[in-house]
Design an enzyme around this catalytic site. Sequence first.
Site, short mmCIF file in Angstrom:
data_model
loop_
_atom_site.label_atom_id
_atom_site.label_comp_id
_atom_site.label_asym_id
_atom_site.label_seq_id
_atom_site.Cartn_x
_atom_site.Cartn_y
_atom_site.Cartn_z
N ARG A 1 0.84 -1.20 0.00
CA ARG A 1 0.00 0.00 0.00
C ARG A 1 0.87 1.25 0.00
O ARG A 1 0.60 2.22 -0.69
CB ARG A 1 -0.90 -0.06 1.24
CG ARG A 1 -2.10 0.83 1.24
CD ARG A 1 -3.02 0.55 2.42
NE ARG A 1 -3.75 -0.70 2.23
CZ ARG A 1 -4.83 -0.80 1.45
NH1 ARG A 1 -5.25 0.25 0.77
NH2 ARG A 1 -5.47 -1.93 1.33
N ASN B 1 -13.84 13.19 0.50
CA ASN B 1 -14.38 11.90 0.05
C ASN B 1 -15.90 11.96 0.11
O ASN B 1 -16.48 12.67 0.95
CB ASN B 1 -13.88 10.76 0.92
CG ASN B 1 -14.40 9.40 0.43
OD1 ASN B 1 -14.39 9.12 -0.76
ND2 ASN B 1 -14.89 8.58 1.35
N HIS C 1 -19.21 9.67 0.79
CA HIS C 1 -19.62 8.38 1.36
C HIS C 1 -21.14 8.28 1.27
O HIS C 1 -21.84 9.23 1.67
CB HIS C 1 -19.16 8.26 2.82
CG HIS C 1 -19.45 6.91 3.41
ND1 HIS C 1 -18.70 5.79 3.11
CD2 HIS C 1 -20.43 6.50 4.25
CE1 HIS C 1 -19.21 4.74 3.75
NE2 HIS C 1 -20.25 5.15 4.45
N SER D 1 -22.72 11.83 2.45
CA SER D 1 -21.83 12.65 3.28
C SER D 1 -20.56 12.98 2.51
O SER D 1 -19.92 12.08 1.95
CB SER D 1 -21.42 11.89 4.56
OG SER D 1 -22.56 11.46 5.27
N ASP E 1 -13.41 7.02 7.05
CA ASP E 1 -14.75 7.63 7.15
C ASP E 1 -15.00 8.37 8.47
O ASP E 1 -16.16 8.66 8.80
CB ASP E 1 -15.85 6.56 6.95
CG ASP E 1 -15.81 5.97 5.56
OD1 ASP E 1 -16.23 4.80 5.41
OD2 ASP E 1 -15.34 6.65 4.62
C1 GRF Z 1 -20.86 6.27 -5.12
O1 GRF Z 1 -22.01 5.98 -4.34
C2 GRF Z 1 -19.69 6.51 -4.20
O2 GRF Z 1 -20.07 7.06 -2.95
C3 GRF Z 1 -19.17 5.14 -4.01
O3 GRF Z 1 -19.21 4.58 -5.31
C4 GRF Z 1 -20.44 5.04 -5.92
C5 GRF Z 1 -20.23 5.30 -7.40
O4 GRF Z 1 -19.37 6.38 -7.52
N1 GRF Z 1 -17.85 5.13 -3.44
P1 GRF Z 1 -18.98 6.95 -9.01
O5 GRF Z 1 -20.21 6.82 -9.90
O6 GRF Z 1 -17.86 6.08 -9.53
O7 GRF Z 1 -18.60 8.38 -8.77
#
Ligand code: GRF
Length: 201
Positions: A69, A111, A113, A145, A154
């Site tokens: 990571r 971010n 969420h 959020s 988170d």
């Molecule tokens: C979203 O609900 C985001 O919060 C989650 O993945 C979903 C799709 O995100 N992490 P996106 O369409 O790739 O922006």
Amino acid sequence: MSTEKQPIAVLISGGGSNLQSLIDACEQGDFPARIAVVISNKPDAYGLTRAKDAGIPALVVNHKDYATREEFDKALLEALKPYAPKLICLAGFMRILTPTFIKNWPHRILNTHPALLPAHGGKGMYGMHVHKAVLEAGDTESGASIHYVIPEVDQGPVLLQSAVPVLQNDTPDTLAQRVLEQEHKLYPEAVRIAVNQLLNA
Ligand code: GRF
């Protein structure tokens, strides 16, 4: 206060619908930010196509190319540096960032969420897992959020939140769609607030 649009970076892993809402917002004349670069950890993320269609530099830093990571995060940091982003926006980004990475942008990583944090957050709580947990808990509402990122997953300070009702016959998919609509509305506003706060700091 500078009227110049501030450079931001958007990190994605998938479809990039949140990225698209940020692309659309940045095209407004009065929006204080421009997307300098989009980086995905997945080479097949459709969000890369969205970036290219908008004429935005789109890079891949594939987490599978790195043994740890820490090495991935170092490569991500190196890829971001030339663009000197003032703010990093995680938008459907499915990697947990190391404290070393986060330290480079203190209070400058956002971010989205798909729940009303602190409810239904933390490791393993992403995507459909979140909506399943909301339904299993019998919650009558959920929502989106936008929060600042700290090393604890988170748990960073929430900047904006928006609630939606949980309906009797909701499935994880129908709830996800209703929450996603709120994310698309909130994220650009959160970026506007965060960038203006940086400019006025
Ligand atoms: C979203 O609900 C985001 O919060 C989650 O993945 C979903 C799709 O995100 N992490 P996106 O369409 O790739 O922006």
